[in-house]
Design a protein around this motif. Structure first.
Motif, short mmCIF file in Angstrom:
data_model
loop_
_atom_site.label_atom_id
_atom_site.label_comp_id
_atom_site.label_asym_id
_atom_site.label_seq_id
_atom_site.Cartn_x
_atom_site.Cartn_y
_atom_site.Cartn_z
N LYS A 131 0.95 -1.08 -0.13
CA LYS A 131 0.03 0.08 0.08
C LYS A 131 0.95 1.23 0.05
O LYS A 131 1.92 1.28 0.66
CB LYS A 131 -0.86 0.17 1.21
CG LYS A 131 -1.79 1.14 1.11
CD LYS A 131 -3.14 0.92 2.19
CE LYS A 131 -4.29 -0.06 1.55
NZ LYS A 131 -5.60 -0.04 1.95
N SER A 132 0.66 2.31 -0.92
CA SER A 132 1.38 3.57 -0.97
C SER A 132 0.66 4.47 -0.41
O SER A 132 -0.61 4.58 -0.37
CB SER A 132 1.75 3.56 -2.52
OG SER A 132 2.74 2.58 -2.85
N ASN A 133 1.42 5.71 -0.06
CA ASN A 133 0.80 6.99 0.33
C ASN A 133 1.74 7.92 0.03
O ASN A 133 2.66 8.26 0.60
CB ASN A 133 0.42 6.92 1.83
CG ASN A 133 0.00 8.45 2.40
OD1 ASN A 133 0.00 9.26 1.57
ND2 ASN A 133 -0.37 8.30 3.71
N GLY A 134 1.98 8.47 -1.21
CA GLY A 134 2.87 9.54 -1.68
C GLY A 134 4.01 8.61 -1.93
O GLY A 134 4.28 7.61 -2.45
N HIS B 159 8.97 1.80 2.98
CA HIS B 159 10.08 2.24 2.36
C HIS B 159 9.77 3.85 2.00
O HIS B 159 8.56 4.00 1.58
CB HIS B 159 10.04 1.24 0.96
CG HIS B 159 11.31 1.83 -0.05
ND1 HIS B 159 12.49 1.37 0.09
CD2 HIS B 159 11.27 2.59 -1.08
CE1 HIS B 159 13.27 1.87 -0.79
NE2 HIS B 159 12.59 2.65 -1.72
N ILE B 160 10.74 4.60 2.31
CA ILE B 160 10.55 6.00 1.99
C ILE B 160 11.41 6.26 0.85
O ILE B 160 12.77 6.30 0.80
CB ILE B 160 10.91 6.68 3.19
CG1 ILE B 160 10.08 6.07 4.51
CG2 ILE B 160 10.82 8.35 3.02
CD1 ILE B 160 10.63 7.08 5.70
N THR B 161 10.89 6.94 -0.11
CA THR B 161 11.52 7.27 -1.38
C THR B 161 11.75 8.71 -1.40
O THR B 161 11.12 9.59 -1.12
CB THR B 161 10.71 6.89 -2.89
OG1 THR B 161 10.34 5.54 -2.72
CG2 THR B 161 11.44 7.23 -4.07
N ALA B 162 13.09 8.91 -2.04
CA ALA B 162 13.56 10.34 -2.08
C ALA B 162 13.22 11.26 -0.82
O ALA B 162 12.38 12.22 -0.93
CB ALA B 162 12.81 11.12 -3.39
N SER B 163 13.71 11.02 0.28
CA SER B 163 13.61 11.42 1.39
C SER B 163 13.73 12.97 1.72
O SER B 163 14.73 13.50 1.01
CB SER B 163 14.61 10.83 2.54
OG SER B 163 15.91 11.28 2.12
N GLN B 164 13.12 13.63 2.20
CA GLN B 164 13.10 15.07 2.52
C GLN B 164 13.11 15.26 3.92
O GLN B 164 13.01 14.67 5.03
CB GLN B 164 11.52 15.52 2.10
CG GLN B 164 11.50 15.27 0.85
CD GLN B 164 9.86 15.82 0.34
OE1 GLN B 164 9.23 16.30 1.30
NE2 GLN B 164 9.59 15.76 -0.92
#
Lengths: 115, 116
Positions: free
Chosen positions: B57-60, B76-81
């Motif tokens: 399941k994805s959320n942004g 999994h966190i992509t392109a962390s901010q």
């Protein structure tokens, strides 16, 4: 405000005093939960209210802890004769109903410090 | 006793990098698994909820996966901010036949720090 509101945000009190923590859930949410979060620990379930049903008090750590929910809305958590080990963040959450897939909406907690 | 174990306990990564947080649980049978984000001084905020029959399941930029056979989940966190700096909490809800018990089991969380 549309979110869960808790007050006070911070509370410092002396050992042995009684404290009352308040939670205003999201309007229309029938389920309300209280949790305790100690430093470095996971959330610890305290008590759960669902509509007019009898609350689930199985998580309350001692008889010094009690909670009420008036009119199916606002809830107060009372700690009597506070001890230093009661110092923690007390979080309240509400959800539309107790359904398994309902997300809980948390308030920002009351940070309780017992001197 | 039902348990939820999260790893790593803490993690520091550079802004823009990806990362994966782990959650192992013993709750069985379970109804759903949730990931929450908790900013410092704030209450947890729901990121994802997965039932036992879902495996992703994805959320942004957040994607949660679930392997009910091995009782493992990952976030999994992509392109962390920089705003991703927070604690991430895994929560498992048991399947039960009724009654008022909450039963949610919370992990202790992974403390994530994003450095510029």
């Amino acid at each position: 405000g549309a979110g869960v509101s808790q007050s006070p945000s911070n509370k410092v009190t002396e050992k042995g005093k009684d404290v009352e923590l308040r939670c205003d859930p999201i309007s229309g949410h029938t389920a309300l939960y209280w949790y305790r979060q100690s430093l470095g620990q996971g959330l610890e379930f305290l008590i759960y209210f669902q509509g007019n049903s009898a609350p689930d008090k199985s998580g309350l750590p001692s008889d010094r802890f009690s909670a009420e929910r008036t009119g199916g809305s606002v809830s107060t958590l009372t700690i009597q004769r506070t001890q230093q080990e009661d110092s923690a963040v007390y979080l309240c959450a509400s959800s539309p109903l107790r359904g398994d897939n309902q997300p809980q909406h948390f308030g920002d907690g009351t940070r309780l410090s017992i001197l | 006793k039902n348990q939820v174990e999260q790893s790593p306990q803490s993690l520091i990564i550079l802004e823009g990098k990806n990362c994966t947080l782990q959650c192992n649980y013993t709750v069985s049978p379970f109804s759903n698994l949730r990931w929450y984000k908790q900013d410092t001084g704030r209450g947890p905020v729901s990121l994802t909820i997965m039932t036992f029959s879902e495996n992703t399941k994805s959320n942004g930029r957040y994607t949660a996966t679930l392997d009910a056979d091995t009782k493992q989940s990952s976030l999994h966190i992509t392109a962390s901010q920089l705003s991703d700096s927070a604690s991430y909490i895994c929560v498992v809800s048991p399947m039960y036949s009724g009654g008022g018990a909450d039963g949610l089991t919370f992990g202790k969380g992974t403390h994530l720090i994003i450095q510029p």
